[in-house]
Design an enzyme around this catalytic site. Structure first.
Site, mmCIF file in Angstrom:
data_model
loop_
_atom_site.group_PDB
_atom_site.id
_atom_site.type_symbol
_atom_site.label_atom_id
_atom_site.label_comp_id
_atom_site.label_asym_id
_atom_site.label_seq_id
_atom_site.Cartn_x
_atom_site.Cartn_y
_atom_site.Cartn_z
ATOM 1 C CB ALA A 288 83.945 28.575 19.336
ATOM 2 C CB ALA A 289 84.904 24.098 22.410
ATOM 3 N N PRO A 290 82.658 22.451 20.672
ATOM 4 C CG PRO A 290 81.779 20.406 19.964
ATOM 5 C CD PRO A 290 81.435 21.605 20.789
ATOM 6 N N GLY A 292 81.594 22.707 15.760
ATOM 7 C CA GLY A 292 80.692 22.433 14.648
ATOM 8 C C GLY A 292 80.030 23.696 14.118
ATOM 9 C CE LYS A 293 75.155 25.194 18.084
ATOM 10 N NZ LYS A 293 75.879 24.147 18.866
ATOM 11 C CB CYS A 407 71.729 21.928 23.184
ATOM 12 S SG CYS A 407 73.029 21.852 24.422
#
Length: 473
Positions: A288-290, A292-293, A407
């Site tokens: 999950a980091a950082p 945003g999603k 990404c």
């Protein structure tokens, strides 16, 4: 590879050159120090990330630099990283010793000087030369200042044909656009000459700043308030609550301080909207980091909780900072290894899995990856992503859905990883994401139903995403 006409110089002016009358400016000293730490070595093939070092910058008195010096330092750091091979190609024409064989402080001072001479019109040539000479004098062995002075002044005096798109195409792709050979070869093999040119040029652009607007405020209200703070924006249709910044610094705005906006790439935003959440009671963001999603997904399912996990406590602290700033009260954070999750099998109805990857889709934002990535590293990360994906798939309840994203557009980390997952977990089937997108965005979905966002086509980071469902009991 053919080279430019070489007008060699060695230590012309070196022995008799007077030492600089004043030290280099704080911004250039900061950029120099960071670039030295970012140079990959055999002992440290993956140095720290530039933004982490820039965030910790201090002056000689232990104080952070002012905003102007920090901004210039960042421009110099990222500019040199983005254009490093092009700079070295040019510098090799004016030094008797190849740039790669010079001491690191000398090489770094030369790159900084030439970057300013070549790419920063607002910096006077005399200042660029003087500052680089000062850096070399303070940090390198005797004679270094004279060498830097002579090489940069030779560049100013000479005709220096830079590799251009209209000339030798191979030289342009490699030296002119400043990429390692293996990246160029990959692009050529996958996209052909013209496609490779577009992809590589996109990786050198200044990254677009995108904003994600939380649901607390209407988009047009946010745009008006940002304009009052000197920030101009426009709607960006790839993601539902996305704005593209066309002027100003949104992080100086009152809305940013209030947690109503978040700086986040449009592709990253879109990924968080692709996972269906209707009827889902138990949701996990496994990497999950950082944050945003995770915070987009949390908004979509509130008041239901979202479990957001990441491997290292430092990453969880970064996630926690994002969650707190944006006021996402339904996010439950914990440190957990996604390859060995701390949950029972068949626990979750929905899982968002943005796997750790090479980040090669983010080169415009992270040019340091050009010099730290390698084919072996891509394969290593793809294998790790496969292990994580299999572990996450085992957490799905019957009928549950998992969104796999990266990404990156590299085959090992995208289609290859997906094929491996489906072959090892036959209870999964791939669903088309075309049903999750407006008709205007349908061309983003490939023949297998996966999302592909290409930087050269959309101005975003490069992203891949695929939706999977568990169909067995």
């Amino acid at each position: 590879m053919p080279g430019a006409p070489r007008k060699k110089t060695g230590r012309r002016g070196g022995k008799g050159a007077a030492p600089p009358s004043r030290p280099a400016s704080p911004a250039r000293r900061a950029a120099f120090a960071v670039l030295l730490r970012l140079e990959p070595t055999r002992e440290r093939p993956r140095p720290p990330r530039p933004d982490a070092l820039i965030a910790r910058l201090e002056d000689a008195g232990g104080q952070p630099p002012n905003d102007r010096d920090r901004a210039l330092a960042r421009e110099l750091i990222f500019g040199v990283l983005r254009r490093r091979r092009a700079l070295d190609y040019a510098l090799d024409s004016y030094s008797r010793r190849p740039v790669g064989k010079l001491d690191l402080p000398v090489r770094t001072a030369l790159r900084l000087g030439l970057y300013q001479l070549r790419y920063l019109d607002r910096v006077p040539a005399s200042a660029a030369v003087h500052e680089s000479v000062s850096l070399a004098a303070a940090s390198a062995r005797p004679g270094a200042a004279g060498l830097v002075n002579a090489v940069l002044r030779a560049y100013l005096r000479a005709d220096h044909p830079w590799p251009r798109a209209g000339g030798d195409r191979d030289l342009y792709l490699r030296a002119g656009l400043s990429y390692p050979d293996w990246m160029v070869d990959r692009c050529l093999g996958e996209l052909g000459t013209e496609g490779a040119r577009r992809r590589l040029e996109a990786g050198n652009r200044s990254p677009t700043v995108f904003l994600r607007v939380t649901r607390r405020l209407a988009l047009e209200e946010v745009r008006k308030r940002l304009a009052q703070d000197g920030v101009e924006t426009e709607r960006f249709p790839i993601a539902p609550r996305c704005l593209r910044v066309t002027g100003g610094n949104p992080q100086d705005s009152s809305l940013y301080r209030e947690g109503a906006i978040h700086v986040q790439d449009a592709g990253s935003q879109l990924v968080a909207w692709l996972l269906p959440v209707d009827g889902a009671r138990r949701c996990l963001d496994a990497c999950a980091a950082p944050g945003g999603k995770a915070t987009i997904l949390a908004e979509r399912i509130e008041p239901r909780p979202l479990i957001a996990a990441d491997l290292r406590p430092g990453r969880v602290a970064l996630l926690d900072s994002t969650v707190r700033r944006l006021g996402a009260g339904n996010v439950l954070r914990l440190a957990s290894d996604a390859a060995r999750p701390a949950f029972a099998a068949a626990t979750f109805d929905r899982i968002l899995l943005d796997v750790p990857c090479s980040g090669l889709g983010t080169l415009a934002r992270n040019p340091d990856i050009k010099w730290t990535a390698s084919p072996a590293r891509v394969r290593e990360l793809a294998e790790a992503a496969g292990r994580i994906a299999r572990a996450a798939a085992d957490l799905l309840a019957s009928g549950g859905m998992l969104l796999y994203s990266a990404c990156s557009l590299e085959p090992e980390e995208t289609t290859g990883a997906l094929r491996g997952l489906l072959s090892r977990r036959p209870g999964l089937r791939q669903l088309s994401l075309a049903d999750r997108l407006p008709e205007a965005l349908a061309p983003l979905v490939d023949d297998q139903g996966a999302l592909r966002l290409a930087p050269e086509d959309h101005g975003t980071d490069g992203y891949f995403a695929a939706l999977l469902q568990r169909t067995d009991g």
